[in-house]
Design a protein around this motif. Structure first.
Motif, mmCIF file in Angstrom:
data_model
loop_
_atom_site.group_PDB
_atom_site.id
_atom_site.type_symbol
_atom_site.label_atom_id
_atom_site.label_comp_id
_atom_site.label_asym_id
_atom_site.label_seq_id
_atom_site.Cartn_x
_atom_site.Cartn_y
_atom_site.Cartn_z
ATOM 1 N N ASP A 15 3.513 7.644 -1.279
ATOM 2 C CA ASP A 15 2.656 7.945 -0.601
ATOM 3 C C ASP A 15 2.136 6.841 0.201
ATOM 4 O O ASP A 15 3.281 6.085 0.346
ATOM 5 C CB ASP A 15 1.171 7.489 -1.625
ATOM 6 C CG ASP A 15 0.886 8.341 -2.422
ATOM 7 O OD1 ASP A 15 0.531 9.225 -2.371
ATOM 8 O OD2 ASP A 15 1.572 8.756 -3.621
ATOM 9 N N VAL A 17 0.278 3.463 2.447
ATOM 10 C CA VAL A 17 -0.843 2.937 2.564
ATOM 11 C C VAL A 17 -0.639 1.597 3.831
ATOM 12 O O VAL A 17 -0.392 1.121 3.567
ATOM 13 C CB VAL A 17 -1.910 2.254 1.128
ATOM 14 C CG1 VAL A 17 -0.012 1.265 0.536
ATOM 15 C CG2 VAL A 17 -3.072 1.362 1.207
ATOM 16 N N ILE A 29 -8.352 -1.846 1.746
ATOM 17 C CA ILE A 29 -7.618 -0.828 2.095
ATOM 18 C C ILE A 29 -8.128 -0.178 3.401
ATOM 19 O O ILE A 29 -9.038 0.602 3.662
ATOM 20 C CB ILE A 29 -7.746 0.484 0.897
ATOM 21 C CG1 ILE A 29 -7.229 -0.262 -0.184
ATOM 22 C CG2 ILE A 29 -7.083 1.591 1.330
ATOM 23 C CD1 ILE A 29 -6.705 0.734 -0.935
ATOM 24 N N ARG A 31 -5.784 2.342 5.079
ATOM 25 C CA ARG A 31 -5.960 4.042 5.660
ATOM 26 C C ARG A 31 -4.849 4.432 4.484
ATOM 27 O O ARG A 31 -4.127 3.360 4.570
ATOM 28 C CB ARG A 31 -5.185 4.560 7.167
ATOM 29 C CG ARG A 31 -6.223 4.205 8.512
ATOM 30 C CD ARG A 31 -5.692 5.206 9.522
ATOM 31 N NE ARG A 31 -5.981 4.359 10.501
ATOM 32 C CZ ARG A 31 -5.699 3.278 10.847
ATOM 33 N NH1 ARG A 31 -4.556 3.313 11.329
ATOM 34 N NH2 ARG A 31 -6.428 2.852 12.180
ATOM 35 N N LYS A 32 -4.595 5.336 4.135
ATOM 36 C CA LYS A 32 -4.043 5.675 3.297
ATOM 37 C C LYS A 32 -3.591 7.100 3.379
ATOM 38 O O LYS A 32 -4.702 7.786 3.923
ATOM 39 C CB LYS A 32 -4.690 5.531 1.516
ATOM 40 C CG LYS A 32 -5.273 6.168 0.980
ATOM 41 C CD LYS A 32 -5.792 5.734 -0.049
ATOM 42 C CE LYS A 32 -7.699 6.652 -0.456
ATOM 43 N NZ LYS A 32 -7.882 6.432 -1.714
ATOM 44 N N LEU A 53 -0.558 7.737 8.395
ATOM 45 C CA LEU A 53 -1.405 7.152 9.098
ATOM 46 C C LEU A 53 -2.413 6.601 10.209
ATOM 47 O O LEU A 53 -2.966 5.478 10.019
ATOM 48 C CB LEU A 53 -0.277 5.507 8.267
ATOM 49 C CG LEU A 53 -0.470 5.218 6.656
ATOM 50 C CD1 LEU A 53 0.492 4.022 6.854
ATOM 51 C CD2 LEU A 53 -1.754 5.244 6.062
#
Length: 219
Positions: A15, A17, A29, A31-32, A53
């Motif tokens: 993942d 972020v 936040i 973008r992830k 991203l």
């Protein structure tokens, strides 16, 4: 405006972020993204997650830090997939089950007060290293009372490092208590995880270099 990029490599997914450090709460936040973790070549999964991203050149210049986390070490421990560890014990093996079968004993003794009773023989240590080096990925070194005086472990470590480039972990570097078996196995497990974490960090460094992200990296 400044950003933090987080990367978490797990057993299944990697993942990524991007956070805006000037915004509080969930809105920070920006973008992830998620990609499959590619165990055979970690940089592929890391690259895939970061590319999703969609960082612009302007955003890349404003990244102030990259923060890493991973369950690779935990997974490797649970699944028994650590690297091959060579264990050099000084003055006799601890009573109980050791976390590796690649064990060589060398002479040497420190008493409970930290006094050297019997120094290690560097030639004997060299022979031990020659016996193990071709079939292991890292070394662990443990002596019975090393937490009272680590000098014998340090001398063995110095010999190993003079003979090969493999990582070396000493028991006294990790545990300050006297339990010989627990301290020895802690050193063994840590040594077995070093090649895995080294591969992870190198993969991160490679991808950050490709993307021209020059921010400091935190683990």
């Amino acid at each position: 405006m400044a950003y933090v990029v987080g990367i978490d490599t797990g057993g299944t997914y990697t993942d990524a972020v991007m956070l805006d450090t000037e915004i509080q709460g969930p809105e920070c936040i920006k973008r992830k993204a998620k990609a499959i973790t590619t165990h055979e070549k970690l940089e592929i999964g890391i690259r895939n997650s970061l590319e999703k991203l969609l960082l612009t050149k302007e955003e890349i210049q404003k990244i102030e830090k990259v923060v890493l986390s991973t369950t690779l070490a935990t997974n490797a421990t649970v699944e028994g997939k650590m690297g091959r560890i060579g264990l050099v014990v000084i003055g006799g093996t601890p009573a109980g089950k050791l976390a590796t079968e690649n064990v060589v004993i060398v002479e040497g003794k420190v008493n409970i007060k930290g006094r050297i009773i019997h120094d290690v023989d560097k030639e004997e240590v060299r022979r031990a290293v020659e016996t193990l080096a071709s079939r292991v990925d890292s070394f662990a070194v443990s002596g019975q009372a090393s937490v009272r005086n680590p000098i014998l472990e340090q001398r063995v470590k110095a010999v190993i490092q003079s003979m090969c480039d493999l990582p070396v972990v000493c028991g006294h570097e990790l545990v300050s208590e006297l339990g010989y078996l627990e301290r020895t196995n802690t050193a063994v497990v840590n040594a077995g995880l070093l090649p895995i974490i080294d591969e992870f960090v190198k993969a991160i460094q490679k991808i950050l270099g490709e993307m021209q992200i020059q921010a400091p990296v935190f683990v």
